[in-house]
Design an enzyme around this catalytic site. Structure first.
Site, mmCIF file in Angstrom:
data_model
loop_
_atom_site.group_PDB
_atom_site.id
_atom_site.type_symbol
_atom_site.label_atom_id
_atom_site.label_comp_id
_atom_site.label_asym_id
_atom_site.label_seq_id
_atom_site.Cartn_x
_atom_site.Cartn_y
_atom_site.Cartn_z
ATOM 1 N N GLU A 130 -5.774 11.828 -3.224
ATOM 2 C CA GLU A 130 -5.348 12.913 -2.122
ATOM 3 C C GLU A 130 -4.527 14.161 -2.319
ATOM 4 O O GLU A 130 -3.430 14.488 -1.996
ATOM 5 C CB GLU A 130 -4.505 12.392 -1.076
ATOM 6 C CG GLU A 130 -5.061 11.109 -0.211
ATOM 7 C CD GLU A 130 -3.997 10.364 0.832
ATOM 8 O OE1 GLU A 130 -4.657 10.407 1.820
ATOM 9 O OE2 GLU A 130 -3.034 10.420 0.247
HETATM 10 C C1 TNX Z 1 -3.558 6.837 1.976
HETATM 11 S S1 TNX Z 1 -4.356 5.151 -0.332
HETATM 12 C C2 TNX Z 1 -2.767 7.104 0.806
HETATM 13 C C3 TNX Z 1 -1.453 6.707 0.878
HETATM 14 C C4 TNX Z 1 -0.931 6.588 2.263
HETATM 15 C C5 TNX Z 1 -1.741 5.493 2.935
HETATM 16 C C6 TNX Z 1 -1.383 5.120 4.154
HETATM 17 C C7 TNX Z 1 -3.864 6.211 -1.107
HETATM 18 C C8 TNX Z 1 -4.490 6.382 -2.376
HETATM 19 N N1 TNX Z 1 -3.200 7.431 -0.413
HETATM 20 O O1 TNX Z 1 -0.597 8.099 0.380
HETATM 21 O O2 TNX Z 1 0.528 5.984 2.237
HETATM 22 O O3 TNX Z 1 -3.114 6.117 3.041
HETATM 23 O O4 TNX Z 1 -2.216 4.012 4.662
#
Ligand code: TNX
Length: 510
Positions: free
Chosen positions: A323
């Site tokens: 992300e």
């Molecule tokens: C996605 S999973 C994210 C996290 C969040 C999570 C909450 C991922 C690699 N990134 O930053 O905490 O969703 O469910």
């Protein structure tokens, strides 16, 4: 039916009389199986209500090693290191003469044989004996006036080599004691990796000797007023040692190039104008990024991954990579490339969230699949180029997802994950077109935006973690069988003081 989770490959009840744990029962093991022997002794001793000692088996003539054993005293042995005349019924751990370090399935394979005369656990490696110990611990039955182990022959081996749980300690801090309780839970279900998400926009949780400002400036917070905290080098050693004593590896994650607000706050030189941003306590992430055009960036990566490798035994370092919504694609390739270089310089293998599949990866890199909404073609292509894939599909194993709408804890962006959803999925079929041989394993994840306490965390893990463990270990899943076998585990969770969620999909004993 023995209520074993995960289900072993083969369980043959022999119909003979059970093994009875008696005051003179002892565990006999070679010194290299010290930690598994301690687990066995503790499990038998706790059930029986008296200490079950461990006796080290030494070569004839050698001086027996009388090192301290948690949960048991060390009995004197005879001059040859063999059970003396005081020997009671024995629980014997043995290591196979021909270890097969190469094959992960054989590495953790074990046999467990129980009859009236004794219990024999055998494996090729100490890790295999830990898996055998976990099975034995689930077989100890309190039969009124005595504690027994049913007569049985078990042969068992894992389906996947990597069976883990990722815990987010950045959004809300968890103390070492809490993590040790989680390690014990993992080992009890034959999970062998504790992955720790140590840094994020909200905080930096591990004190690194080359960069003390990270923890000094960016650990005293978290999401929404969390008091925060950090692990000192001594805390970290204690945690890593505890995990090793249960046959669990720690895989630490420093998340780059996004999710770095805490680092940018602590290290002004990582910002284009040298001006550090404010601390962040919110939930939404994806707004921060490292910059490849700043001279401080590459030395920062070298320092943090270098320290991480020096402090953590094992094969893997996780560099995050998820992300990075404010990192332009070409910047992302440069920055993840720089992080991969920093990991490679330590001699370790890199792990990254699935987004890193967009970057050329050294063969053997582990790509952790999580986002079932995204195009899977880059992951398939990375695997064809030599990457391995770790399965963490959010709609099955993100254990911060609510069980059902309205559950008091957790999120729902990936949907609701009831126990059966955590159980009924196939890691080999999750990504169409992916060669199943590229799947290295399964990892559940628990993100802590909404979870503050140990009870919050374990009530989301239990019972779902047991389901994920069976997906990762067992070869022939069967929901009806699983839901019956998992029910009696609630008593063990209660004994261990672990909060759990009474999913209505199981008839829990009352
Ligand atoms: C996605 S999973 C994210 C996290 C969040 C999570 C909450 C991922 C690699 N990134 O930053 O905490 O969703 O469910």
């Amino acid at each position: 039916m023995l209520p074993l989770v995960p289900a072993p490959s083969s369980v043959l009840p022999t119909g003979g009389a059970p093994f009875v744990v008696r005051p003179r029962t002892a565990v006999v093991a070679p010194p290299s199986a010290r930690s598994a022997a301690a687990v066995v002794a503790a499990a038998l001793g706790e059930a029986a209500g008296f200490a079950v000692p461990v006796r080290w088996e030494a070569a004839a003539g050698a001086v027996p090693d009388e090192g301290a054993v948690p949960g048991g005293a060390v009995l004197p042995v005879d001059g040859a290191g063999r059970p003396g005349t005081d020997a009671g019924p024995l629980v014997v751990l043995t290591l196979d003469a021909a270890p097969s370090a190469g094959d992960p399935h054989l590495r953790e394979a074990y046999t467990l044989a129980v009859d009236e005369a004794g219990v024999r656990l055998a494996a090729r490696t100490p890790a295999g004996l830990h898996r055998a110990a976990a099975t034995l611990a689930q077989m100890v039955v309190n039969a009124g006036t005595s504690v027994v182990v049913p007569a049985v022959q078990i042969e068992d081996a894992p389906t996947y080599a990597w069976r883990g749980l990722s815990v987010d300690v950045a959004r809300h801090f968890l103390a070492v004691d809490d993590l040790e309780a989680i390690v014990d839970l993992l080992a009890g279900y034959k999970l062998n990796v504790l992955h720790l998400h140590l840094t994020d926009d909200q905080a930096w949780r591990l004190d690194l000797p080359s960069r003390p400002e990270l923890v000094a400036r960016s650990s005293a917070g978290g999401v929404d007023g969390d008091p925060g905290g950090a692990y000192s080098a001594a805390d970290w050693s204690r945690l890593v040692a505890h995990a090793a004593s249960r046959g669990v590896a720690v895989v630490p994650e420093i998340d780059v190039p996004g999710h770095v607000n805490a680092a940018l706050h602590a290290v002004p030189a990582l910002n284009p104008d040298g001006v550090a941003p404010e601390p962040y306590e919110g939930v939404a992430v994806g707004f921060s990024s490292l910059r490849s055009d700043l001279p401080a960036t590459v030395p920062f990566l070298a320092d943090v991954f270098g320290d991480l490798a020096a402090m953590t035994p094992g094969e893997y370092l996780h560099l995050g990579g998820d992300e990075a919504h404010h990192t332009p694609p070409d910047e992302y390739v440069r920055l993840v490339g720089a992080a991969l270089d920093a990991v490679r310089a330590t001699g370790r293998t890199a792990v990254g969230w699935q987004e890193v599949a967009a970057v050329p990866l050294p063969p053997g890199t582990v790509v952790q699949f999580w986002d079932t909404r995204a195009d899977t073609a880059p992951v398939v292509a990375a695997a064809r180029a030599g990457a391995r894939v770790l399965m963490s599909p959010a709609d099955h194993v993100y254990l911060d997802m609510q069980y059902v709408p309205g559950h008091p804890l957790g999120q729902d962006w990936a949907g609701y994950v009831e126990l059966r959803d955590a159980y009924e999925w196939d890691p080999a079929a999750t990504i169409p077109d992916l060669d199943p041989a590229a799947v290295v394993g399964v990892e559940a994840a628990i993100w802590t935006e909404t979870l503050r306490t140990r009870d919050d965390v374990t009530s989301m893990l239990l019972p779902r973690l047991a389901a994920v463990a069976e997906v990762a270990w067992s070869s022939s899943p069967d929901w009806e069988s699983f839901r019956a076998r998992v029910a009696p585990h609630a008593a063990a969770w209660d004994r261990a003081g672990l909060a759990w969620h009474a999913s209505p999909q199981v008839e829990w004993p009352r």
